[in-house]
Scaffold this motif. Structure first.
Motif, short mmCIF file in Angstrom:
data_model
loop_
_atom_site.label_atom_id
_atom_site.label_comp_id
_atom_site.label_asym_id
_atom_site.label_seq_id
_atom_site.Cartn_x
_atom_site.Cartn_y
_atom_site.Cartn_z
N ALA A 240 -7.54 -1.69 -4.04
CA ALA A 240 -7.80 -0.41 -3.95
C ALA A 240 -7.64 -0.52 -1.81
O ALA A 240 -7.08 0.55 -1.76
CB ALA A 240 -8.61 0.20 -5.17
N LEU A 241 -8.60 -0.94 -1.54
CA LEU A 241 -8.48 -1.12 -0.11
C LEU A 241 -7.22 -1.25 0.56
O LEU A 241 -7.16 -0.87 1.22
CB LEU A 241 -9.84 -1.63 0.78
N ALA A 242 -6.79 -2.43 -0.38
CA ALA A 242 -6.12 -3.77 0.73
C ALA A 242 -4.74 -2.62 0.63
O ALA A 242 -3.88 -1.97 1.25
CB ALA A 242 -5.44 -4.35 -0.05
N ALA A 243 -4.67 -2.02 -0.69
CA ALA A 243 -3.00 -0.50 -0.62
C ALA A 243 -3.74 0.40 -0.30
O ALA A 243 -2.47 0.98 0.69
CB ALA A 243 -3.51 -0.02 -2.55
N GLN A 244 -4.92 1.05 0.74
CA GLN A 244 -4.64 1.95 1.20
C GLN A 244 -4.80 1.88 2.68
O GLN A 244 -3.89 2.42 3.36
CB GLN A 244 -6.67 2.91 0.77
N PHE A 245 -5.21 0.53 3.30
CA PHE A 245 -5.03 0.43 4.37
C PHE A 245 -3.22 0.25 5.08
O PHE A 245 -2.99 -0.12 5.78
CB PHE A 245 -5.40 -1.21 4.36
N ALA A 246 -2.41 -0.61 3.98
CA ALA A 246 -0.94 -0.47 3.85
C ALA A 246 -0.75 1.11 3.63
O ALA A 246 1.54 0.58 4.24
CB ALA A 246 -0.39 -1.43 2.05
N GLY A 247 -0.79 1.52 3.62
CA GLY A 247 -1.00 2.96 2.88
C GLY A 247 -0.42 4.26 2.66
O GLY A 247 0.75 4.79 2.45
N ALA A 248 -0.45 3.00 1.21
CA ALA A 248 -0.74 3.96 -0.31
C ALA A 248 -2.21 4.30 -0.60
O ALA A 248 -3.08 3.98 0.06
CB ALA A 248 -0.07 2.38 -1.07
N SER A 249 -1.93 4.76 -1.81
CA SER A 249 -2.93 5.37 -1.89
C SER A 249 -3.95 4.09 -2.74
O SER A 249 -3.61 3.48 -3.74
CB SER A 249 -2.46 5.81 -3.33
N MET A 250 -5.35 4.31 -2.83
CA MET A 250 -6.38 3.44 -3.13
C MET A 250 -6.42 3.47 -5.26
O MET A 250 -5.91 2.51 -5.97
CB MET A 250 -8.18 4.00 -2.80
N ALA A 251 -5.99 4.44 -5.76
CA ALA A 251 -5.26 4.88 -6.93
C ALA A 251 -4.82 4.46 -7.56
O ALA A 251 -4.11 3.20 -8.37
CB ALA A 251 -5.24 5.72 -7.62
N LEU A 252 -3.68 4.05 -6.89
CA LEU A 252 -1.84 2.86 -7.21
C LEU A 252 -2.16 1.95 -7.02
O LEU A 252 -1.88 0.71 -7.91
CB LEU A 252 -0.88 3.23 -6.39
N GLY A 253 -3.48 0.97 -5.70
CA GLY A 253 -3.67 -0.03 -5.81
C GLY A 253 -4.35 -0.90 -7.32
O GLY A 253 -4.42 -1.72 -7.33
N ALA A 254 -5.27 0.17 -7.23
CA ALA A 254 -6.30 -0.17 -8.47
C ALA A 254 -5.41 -0.54 -9.83
O ALA A 254 -5.38 -1.26 -10.48
CB ALA A 254 -7.17 0.86 -8.93
N PHE A 255 -4.50 0.36 -9.60
CA PHE A 255 -3.73 0.00 -11.05
C PHE A 255 -2.76 -1.09 -11.16
O PHE A 255 -2.64 -1.62 -12.02
CB PHE A 255 -2.20 1.35 -11.10
N LEU A 256 -2.12 -1.69 -9.40
CA LEU A 256 -1.87 -2.59 -9.32
C LEU A 256 -2.67 -3.91 -9.50
O LEU A 256 -2.45 -4.78 -9.97
CB LEU A 256 -0.94 -2.97 -8.04
#
Length: 657
Positions: A240-256
């Motif tokens: 989730a944090l990696a997705a947020q760092f990349a500019g996406a939402s944490m929720a989307l990162g958690a789903f991935l």
């Protein structure tokens, strides 16, 4: 009341009381969390509930919710009912969102706001409906399966909406009241967001596709439960944090992250490790959502809210029926599924939070949609409970009016099987041919014969916990009699080897409900616990007994003194190693001094009887027999049986491939 410890204590106890009351009324605990949030919302400022702490807990609940959706995402489920998922789910989401948005445009709502509100309305609550189906023992009904398939598409659509919201913000800038209607400059920012969505996230997904399974495999090989549990939570938050760092939402990162781990054998154990934490975090999430609802606003605008609720229910119900009929779902099932689909679910709150954080939703509309969603969710259990009766009524009316012809059970009108409504859908038979009711002889010994017909034996299911020497022997015996075993073990190499042998195997701690659920304990006739240590056996026996009151639980025990604990936990039969050690040593001695085989067997029975008389313990403790066919009762399956040899299950000797 600003002491955080006192505040958390009061809210936790209040939530526990509400959940207990709702459980007695067979309602979802989510309703209790929402009600508690609404009740305390007028006092949240005086109670010090506005702050980063509550928001962090609510965000954790959203992250874990999205992570679990990814973990439970099954491409096989979508392929099995592809037409229902794509056609039925797609039409339901898009048409509902479109009509809802169009209805709001004449009210002065901006285009983007109307689109966001339309997708909020299109989502339905999976958790509330499925909980009601489970409580009513309808989770295996065709209505539940079709509902889950449509919900699967809704989950996918919600993920894309969450991902596209920042792009919508790039296209439009917000007015002071939150209405997003004017095109925004800043093309570079928009290009960056597009690159993150269509380039950065696929790269991130590919990287974690190889990294996460490797890390979890190393942790599983160490076989330290605490490390695996911490890694499960840390892995979820890291993605989730990696997705947020990349500019996406944490929720989307958690789903991935959940989607990556869903293809590994660790899914069941991760669900078990994070299940309690997810429930608590989601509890705080729904409490915080309830706190967002302005109670005075609900009272002052009750008539408009009720009118909007009726319109939304009617709109979603009509669109859902048309969408399902377009997917060639029979009219009776379509009506039974459309009824619970007509409510607005928890994803509307997630989208509302995301839109509010991006400044894309005015305060007035946010209050209205949150209050509307809350009222709708309160109706969800009622709609789900009525869906079965409504489906039967529609089926009778359709046959009476000649709108549809009754179909033979099992025939397919489309990709959806149509057995009579209310009859659970049985799993497809395996390709293995059921064995005869006679186990093959070993080393020239006479075969062991069962009085049960081969068909009845093949219908039985058994769960074996532990695959050491004892577990391996019991699995072989079950297969010899045509009974399908499912093995549960924490040895990853064992699970992989069993999968190559086409033996059903689940990786995880069998003391957790989620792991036993995945192993099929609710449908099992037998549970065989072969773990060598008492702390490992007790939670397995107790949890299995709570989940299935009819299952026959046979377990091993090292000492006679363990009987009371295992008996209280729900064991049906216990084999004691202490007794078998005495029998085994006596066999060696008598054989060495030249005793006859018949004398040795008579002495073995005598030893068991003496130990039973001295200690008050019996070799195997029979309890009320399971409701098996009458032939099984005559065979004495609940009576005393010989115990397996006193061998430890761990460590397991290495075998050559």
């Amino acid at each position: 009341m600003r002491d955080p410890f006192v505040l958390v204590t009061v809210m936790t106890l209040s939530a526990a009381l509400l959940v207990w009351l709702l459980q007695r009324w067979r309602l979802s605990p989510i309703i209790g969390y929402l009600a508690l949030g609404v009740l305390v919302s007028p006092f949240k400022e005086s109670m010090g509930l506005e702050g980063n702490g509550a928001d962090a807990l609510a965000n954790l609940g959203v992250i874990l919710l999205m992570f679990f959706i990814g973990l439970e995402f099954r491409l096989s489920d979508a392929r099995a009912m592809l037409m229902v998922c794509v056609v039925g789910g797609g039409l339901q989401v898009l048409v509902t969102a479109g009509f809802s948005g169009l209805l709001m445009l004449p009210m002065g709502v901006g285009f983007v706001e109307a689109a966001v509100l339309g997708f909020m309305v299109a989502m339905s609550s999976t958790a509330l409906v499925m909980k009601t189906f489970e409580d009513r023992r309808e989770a295996d009904s065709q209505r539940a399966r079709v509902f889950l398939t449509v919900s699967l598409f809704q989950d996918i659509a919600a993920i894309f909406v969450v991902a596209l919201l920042p792009l919508c913000q790039g296209f439009f800038k917000s007015h002071p009241d939150g209405g997003a209607t004017e095109a925004a400059p800043g093309g570079a920012s928009l290009v960056t967001q597009l690159a993150v969505l269509f380039v950065g996230l696929p790269i991130l997904f590919t990287m974690f596709r190889f990294l996460l399974p490797w890390i979890f495999e190393k942790a599983a090989l160490v076989r330290v439960p605490e490390a695996f549990s911490l890694l499960s939570l840390g892995g979820c938050l890291s993605v989730a944090l990696a997705a947020q760092f990349a500019g996406a939402s944490m929720a989307l990162g958690a789903f991935l992250g959940g989607l990556v781990l869903a293809q590994t054998p660790f899914t069941t154990q991760i669900l078990a490790d994070l299940g309690t934490l997810r429930n608590l975090a989601l509890g705080f999430f729904f409490v915080s959502v309830g706190m967002l609802v302005d109670l005075s606003y609900v009272v002052n605008h009750a008539h408009w809210l009720v009118l909007a609720l009726i319109i939304i229910l009617a709109l979603k119900f009509g669109v859902a029926i048309v969408a399902l009929l377009a997917a060639r779902v029979p009219i009776a099932i379509a009506a039974g599924v459309a009824l619970p689909l007509s409510q607005v679910g928890e994803f509307s709150f997630v989208l509302a939070q995301q839109a509010d954080a991006l400044g894309m939703l005015s305060e007035r509309l946010q209050k209205f949609i949150l209050a509307l969603s809350l009222l709708s969710m309160l109706l969800a259990p009622v709609l789900a409970a009525w869906s079965g009766r409504f489906s039967i009524y529609v089926n009778a009316a359709a046959q009476r009016w000649g709108s549809s012809k009754p179909q033979a059970p099992g025939r397919r009108r489309s990709g959806v099987p149509t057995p009579p409504e209310g009859v659970p859908i049985q799993a497809a038979p395996t390709t293995a041919t059921p064995a005869a009711a006679t186990a093959p002889a070993v080393s020239g010994a006479a075969p062991v014969v069962s009085v049960l017909p081969a068909e009845e034996l093949a219908a039985l299911r058994a769960v074996v916990v532990g695959y050491g020497p004892v577990g391996k022997t019991l699995t072989r015996i079950l297969q010899d009699f045509g009974i399908q075993p499912t093995v549960v073990d924490l040895n990853l190499e064992t699970i992989r080897r069993l999968n190559t042998l086409n033996i059903a195997a689940v990786y995880g701690d069998a003391g957790r409900r989620e792991v036993l659920e995945a192993a099929g304990i609710r449908q099992a006739a037998y549970l065989l616990v072969t773990l060598p240590d008492l702390p490992g056996r007790l939670p397995v026996v107790a949890t299995a007994r709570l989940m299935n009151s009819d299952v026959r639980i046979f377990t091993r025990a090292r000492y006679l003194a363990e009987r009371t604990m295992l008996d209280g936990a729900g064991a049906s039969g216990v084999s004691f190693e202490e007794t078998e050690v005495a029998v085994g040593l006596a066999r060696f001695l008598l054989h060495d001094i030249g005793a006859q085989d018949s004398e040795i067997e008579r002495e073995a029975r005598r030893i068991r009887g003496e130990i039973a008389l001295r200690t008050g313990f019996t070799m195997v403790m029979p309890q009320s027999p399971r409701r098996l066919p009458s032939s099984a009762a005559r065979s004495g399956t609940g009576g005393p049986a010989a115990a397996p040899p006193a061998q430890a299950d761990e460590p397991e000797p290495k075998e050559k491939p």
